[in-house]
Motif scaffolding. Structure first.
Motif: not given
Length: 66
Positions: A11-22, A32-39, A57-59
């Motif tokens: 699911x995270x890859x789907x979102x990241x790929x969509x953002x990179x295409x945009x 730079x795109x990051x997907x994190x869990x609730x923690x 990456x940090x930002x």
């Protein structure tokens, strides 16, 4: 007890790929795109070649968690 749904890698890859295409549709604006869990733990990260990866990456992680 509350049950919380979590994103997995697929699911995270789907979102990241969509953002990179945009981002590819707007050349000259590296992202730079990051997907994190609730923690705040990193699930997936991607960046354009023009980005300073360490700083981006940090930002991106901080923004994703916020």
């Amino acid at each position: 007890m509350h049950k919380r749904a979590y994103l997995g890698l697929e699911e995270a890859l789907v979102g990241v790929r969509a953002m990179m295409r945009a981002a590819d549709e707007r050349p000259g604006r590296p992202i730079a795109v990051a997907v994190v869990d609730p923690r705040g733990a990193l699930i997936c990260f991607s960046a354009n070649a023009e980005v300073n990866t360490a700083l981006a990456r940090q930002n991106a992680i901080k923004k994703a968690f916020t």
